[in-house]
Design a protein around this motif. Sequence first.
Motif, PDB file in Angstrom:
ATOM      1  N   ASP A   1       0.836  -1.212   0.000  1.00 15.66           N
ATOM      2  CA  ASP A   1       0.000   0.000   0.000  1.00 15.66           C
ATOM      3  C   ASP A   1       0.864   1.252   0.000  1.00 15.66           C
ATOM      4  O   ASP A   1       0.524   2.249  -0.637  1.00 15.66           O
ATOM      5  CB  ASP A   1      -0.960  -0.005   1.205  1.00 15.66           C
ATOM      6  N   ALA A   2       1.985   1.220   0.695  1.00 14.61           N
ATOM      7  CA  ALA A   2       2.863   2.394   0.793  1.00 14.61           C
ATOM      8  C   ALA A   2       3.483   2.771  -0.554  1.00 14.61           C
ATOM      9  O   ALA A   2       3.819   3.931  -0.762  1.00 14.61           O
ATOM     10  CB  ALA A   2       3.972   2.127   1.817  1.00 14.61           C
ATOM     11  N   VAL A   3       3.601   1.803  -1.449  1.00 14.54           N
ATOM     12  CA  VAL A   3       4.176   2.110  -2.768  1.00 14.54           C
ATOM     13  C   VAL A   3       3.104   2.237  -3.845  1.00 14.54           C
ATOM     14  O   VAL A   3       3.397   2.162  -5.026  1.00 14.54           O
ATOM     15  CB  VAL A   3       5.245   1.069  -3.199  1.00 14.54           C
ATOM     16  N   GLY A   4       1.877   2.450  -3.428  1.00 17.56           N
ATOM     17  CA  GLY A   4       0.805   2.677  -4.403  1.00 17.56           C
ATOM     18  C   GLY A   4      -0.256   1.616  -4.462  1.00 17.56           C
ATOM     19  O   GLY A   4      -1.252   1.771  -5.165  1.00 17.56           O
ATOM     20  N   GLY A   5      -0.054   0.513  -3.800  1.00 23.82           N
ATOM     21  CA  GLY A   5      -1.065  -0.527  -3.758  1.00 23.82           C
ATOM     22  C   GLY A   5      -1.213  -1.282  -5.060  1.00 23.82           C
ATOM     23  O   GLY A   5      -0.418  -1.142  -5.975  1.00 23.82           O
ATOM     24  N   ILE A   6      -2.265  -2.082  -5.119  1.00 25.92           N
ATOM     25  CA  ILE A   6      -2.542  -2.917  -6.282  1.00 25.92           C
ATOM     26  C   ILE A   6      -3.989  -2.733  -6.670  1.00 25.92           C
ATOM     27  O   ILE A   6      -4.884  -2.828  -5.811  1.00 25.92           O
ATOM     28  CB  ILE A   6      -2.267  -4.408  -5.968  1.00 25.92           C
ATOM     29  N   ASP A   7      -4.242  -2.503  -7.948  1.00 29.04           N
ATOM     30  CA  ASP A   7      -5.629  -2.462  -8.441  1.00 29.04           C
ATOM     31  C   ASP A   7      -6.064  -3.888  -8.668  1.00 29.04           C
ATOM     32  O   ASP A   7      -5.484  -4.611  -9.469  1.00 29.04           O
ATOM     33  CB  ASP A   7      -5.718  -1.663  -9.748  1.00 29.04           C
ATOM     34  N   GLU A   8      -7.065  -4.308  -7.937  1.00 30.63           N
ATOM     35  CA  GLU A   8      -7.547  -5.690  -8.042  1.00 30.63           C
ATOM     36  C   GLU A   8      -8.338  -5.854  -9.294  1.00 30.63           C
ATOM     37  O   GLU A   8      -9.303  -5.656  -9.659  1.00 30.63           O
ATOM     38  CB  GLU A   8      -8.374  -6.072  -6.805  1.00 30.63           C
TER      39      GLU A   8
END
Length: 91
Positions: free
Chosen positions: A84-91
Amino acid sequence: MTVATKAGRQAPLKVDPEIDKLISQGAHFLGLTKKDLVAEAVRAYLEQRREDLRAGMVEALQVLDGSLKSDVMLLTGLTAEEIDAVGGIDE
């Protein structure tokens, strides 16, 4: 403990020359083939480390929840917070 496995092709096991020498000597003096000695040794080792194996499987199953983030966490070793700290992931 017997585990049913699908018969597959045999793959060579590559070990360094010093270990190969130990395997050869051990197999010779125990009256086993190198293949049988290695198989027996691996079974005994894994039996001794059964609790460590179980703990590793439980940890992996706790991470895997079917989401892309859990896959990334398992593959990279990152925590959900680090992802999350590096931008997270779009599921």
